[in-house]
Motif scaffolding. Structure first.
Motif, PDB file in Angstrom:
ATOM      1  N   THR A 125      10.003   5.130  36.948  1.00 50.92           N
ATOM      2  CA  THR A 125      11.211   5.835  38.307  1.00 50.92           C
ATOM      3  C   THR A 125      11.005   7.469  37.535  1.00 50.92           C
ATOM      4  N   SER A 126      11.672   7.866  38.996  1.00 49.11           N
ATOM      5  CA  SER A 126      11.223   9.324  38.836  1.00 49.11           C
ATOM      6  C   SER A 126      13.161   9.789  39.113  1.00 49.11           C
ATOM      7  N   GLU A 127      13.018  10.591  37.820  1.00 54.13           N
ATOM      8  CA  GLU A 127      14.186  10.887  37.549  1.00 54.13           C
ATOM      9  C   GLU A 127      14.631  12.789  36.717  1.00 54.13           C
TER      10      GLU A 127
END
Length: 103
Positions: free
Chosen positions: A85-87
């Protein structure tokens, strides 16, 4: 740039290595860092050059941590894991001698 635009009072560089070159050029031009012009780098790699003068203000993105996280995601993807996921990871300004407050 500073010869054509002497009113420039700050330079933000994409890396500390580039910022070091900018500092050397400004010194050769007789510009007073940080009183006449401030310089900031990006990556905080110049931290190991503590003997350098002026000590360079830089943005520290904690690249070691980012690299470790990216490596873990890569190996997980190779092993068939879920896509990452985007972090977001915050950076921080490390104030040193190459910048001065306005005024």
């Amino acid at each position: 740039m500073v010869e054509q635009h002497p009113e420039v009072d700050a330079i933000f560089c994409g890396s500390d290595q580039i910022a070091r070159g900018v500092l050397e050029t400004l010194r050769d031009l007789g510009r007073d860092v940080p009183h006449a012009i401030s310089v900031i780098g990006f990556d905080n790699w110049d931290a190991i050059a503590a003997h350098s003068r002026p000590r360079l203000t830089s943005i520290d993105m904690n690249l070691e941590r980012l690299g470790a996280v990216a490596g873990r995601h890569l190996f997980a993807a190779i092993d068939g894991g879920d896509p990452p996921t985007s972090e977001q990871y915050p950076g921080r300004v490390v104030m040193r001698d190459s910048t001065a407050p306005v005024g």
